[in-house]
Design a protein around this motif. Structure first.
Motif, PDB file in Angstrom:
ATOM      1  N   ARG A 240     -12.207 -14.604 -17.220  1.00 45.35           N
ATOM      2  CA  ARG A 240     -13.352 -14.651 -18.010  1.00 45.35           C
ATOM      3  C   ARG A 240     -13.118 -15.851 -18.957  1.00 45.35           C
ATOM      4  NH1 ARG A 240     -12.335  -9.086 -20.859  1.00 45.35           N
ATOM      5  NH2 ARG A 240     -14.106  -9.950 -22.339  1.00 45.35           N
TER       6      ARG A 240
ATOM      7  N   ARG B 282     -21.687 -16.422 -21.973  1.00 44.28           N
ATOM      8  CA  ARG B 282     -21.257 -15.623 -23.122  1.00 44.28           C
ATOM      9  C   ARG B 282     -20.332 -14.732 -22.894  1.00 44.28           C
ATOM     10  NH1 ARG B 282     -25.751 -16.043 -26.778  1.00 44.28           N
ATOM     11  NH2 ARG B 282     -27.590 -17.312 -25.902  1.00 44.28           N
ATOM     12  N   ASP B 283     -19.458 -14.239 -23.736  1.00 42.79           N
ATOM     13  CA  ASP B 283     -18.362 -13.357 -23.828  1.00 42.79           C
ATOM     14  C   ASP B 283     -17.674 -13.203 -25.017  1.00 42.79           C
ATOM     15  OD1 ASP B 283     -16.709 -11.329 -22.487  1.00 42.79           O
ATOM     16  OD2 ASP B 283     -16.122 -12.822 -20.864  1.00 42.79           O
TER      17      ASP B 283
END
Length: 406
Positions: A389, A314-315
């Motif tokens: 990320r 999740r990001d």
């Protein structure tokens, strides 16, 4: 003379007559009933100089396995400009018309195998999957560990091969990102059909099925290239396709393919770059693996493509996408990703990453990382750590791989 790109109008033979000029071939009448079953003339584009076709661009409609599921994609194929009309902007015009039509149809992705790799980057295609080629001497194809075979083999007649092999492929399809669904017509034309002029000096295709407890779990299509000298046979086995559902079946399948009588070596044009056989053989360097480009991917509808993909975490990231050829994709996008999908919306916020559409296409299936793209100066990292990320979101357990050229 002015060139007009529009939907192809004509017969199947006229289409292949036009296609084959670009590839230095000639269609044969006996092929037409076979290729008719999977040729989509309703999606075929042609460039016309008056009433003469001087360029072609076709599509296969299929689903491709992506992280988290399957997606309808446009499989670009049969693209070419006749040598009499090169350097006139015809390819650009066909790509423009084709991508507009794909976007209107609602297919988020377009994919292709490039006959010449330099062509498609300017249209927003990025290299998304790789393939390995191998060639190993029979005498050097020894395994690290002893293995008691559990399965049995059958050589299939062509008229029974699809019915036996297709269920294995259908079970394999969801396990490998980059694999694509195949119609009955595709199986007939690309897997079964085997005219002598396509054999490159080899023998007829053999269709091999591996079964465990009476259930097919691996298959291969291969042919023999016979050769002899005064010392005996020195021919080769060419493996066109080999699919296995588990490591045991794959080991037994390749043990067969490495040891066919009257052969001195085995070759394969297309195996995964993360192929498990590297760790099964006692001398993996003897495979002589070489890596080549495979599928190029174009994101046609950016929010749909990003939202229908699954992610490894999740990001939230802001991507600035530069896309001169499909401007509807260009701009800043807020991507909120989770294991079930994502939400991608336009934003005015400052970007974390700046990326060209082609490079986002390279990263989409998980086969190319933003870290790799950074080494090539292909991305701009505006927020420190943003590339890492993004890679954490897009990573996949196995490398994407497309088992066949389309």
């Amino acid at each position: 003379m002015e060139i007009e790109v529009r939907r192809f109008e004509g017969s199947l033979k006229a289409w292949f007559d036009a296609v084959d000029i670009s590839f230095g071939q000639r269609v044969v009448d006996e092929d037409l009933p076979v290729v008719e079953a999977y040729t989509e003339l309703d999606r075929a584009l042609a460039a016309y100089a008056g009433d003469r076709v001087v360029g072609t661009a076709g599509i296969f409609s299929f689903d491709m396995t992506i992280p988290g599921g399957r997606m309808p994609v446009a499989g670009i194929t049969m693209v070419g400009v006749h040598p009499t009309h090169r350097r006139r902007g015809i390819l650009t015009a066909m790509m423009r018309a084709q991508l507009d039509a794909i976007h209107e149809r609602g297919e988020p992705l377009a994919v292709l195998w490039a006959s010449e790799a330099a062509i498609y980057g300017r249209f927003g295609y990025g290299l998304a999957t790789f393939k390995a080629s191998i060639e190993i001497e029979r005498a050097r194809a020894g395994f690290r560990e002893q293995h008691v075979p559990r399965g049995t083999f059958r050589l299939l007649e062509p008229d029974e091969a699809t019915a036996a092999c297709r269920p294995v492929y259908e079970r394999y399809l969801p396990t490998r990102i980059g694999a694509f669904s195949r119609s009955e017509g595709w199986w007939r034309a690309e897997f079964i059909h085997d005219p002598e002029r396509w054999r490159r000096g080899g023998g007829p295709a053999f269709f091999l099925l591996h079964e465990t407890d009476g259930v097919g779990d691996a298959y291969a299509r291969y042919r023999m290239h016979g050769d002899w000298d005064e010392r005996g046979p020195k021919g080769s086995i060419d493996v066109q396709e080999a699919i296995a559902l588990n490591p045991a079946a794959e080991r037994e399948l390749w043990a067969y393919l490495f040891s066919v009588d009257l052969s001195a070596k085995t070759r394969a044009f297309n195996v995964p770059v993360d192929w498990g056989m590297r760790f099964m053989l006692s001398e993996p360097r003897r495979l002589g693996m070489t890596i080549g480009d495979a599928v190029w991917l174009r994101i046609v509808d950016l929010p749909a493509a990003l939202e229908r993909r699954a992610y490894a975490g999740r990001d939230r990231l802001i991507l600035e996408v530069r896309d001169g050829f499909c401007p509807w994709n260009a701009g800043q996008w807020e991507v909120e990703a989770n294991p079930d999908g994502a939400r991608a919306t336009k934003t005015d916020a400052d970007p974390d990453l700046v990326v060209e559409a082609a490079d986002l296409g390279s990263a989409y299936l998980g086969g190319v990382s933003f870290a790799e793209l950074g080494l090539a100066a292909r991305i701009e990292e505006c927020t420190p750590g943003a590339a890492a990320r993004a890679d954490a979101l897009l990573r996949t357990p196995l490398a994407p791989w497309c088992p066949a050229v389309f």
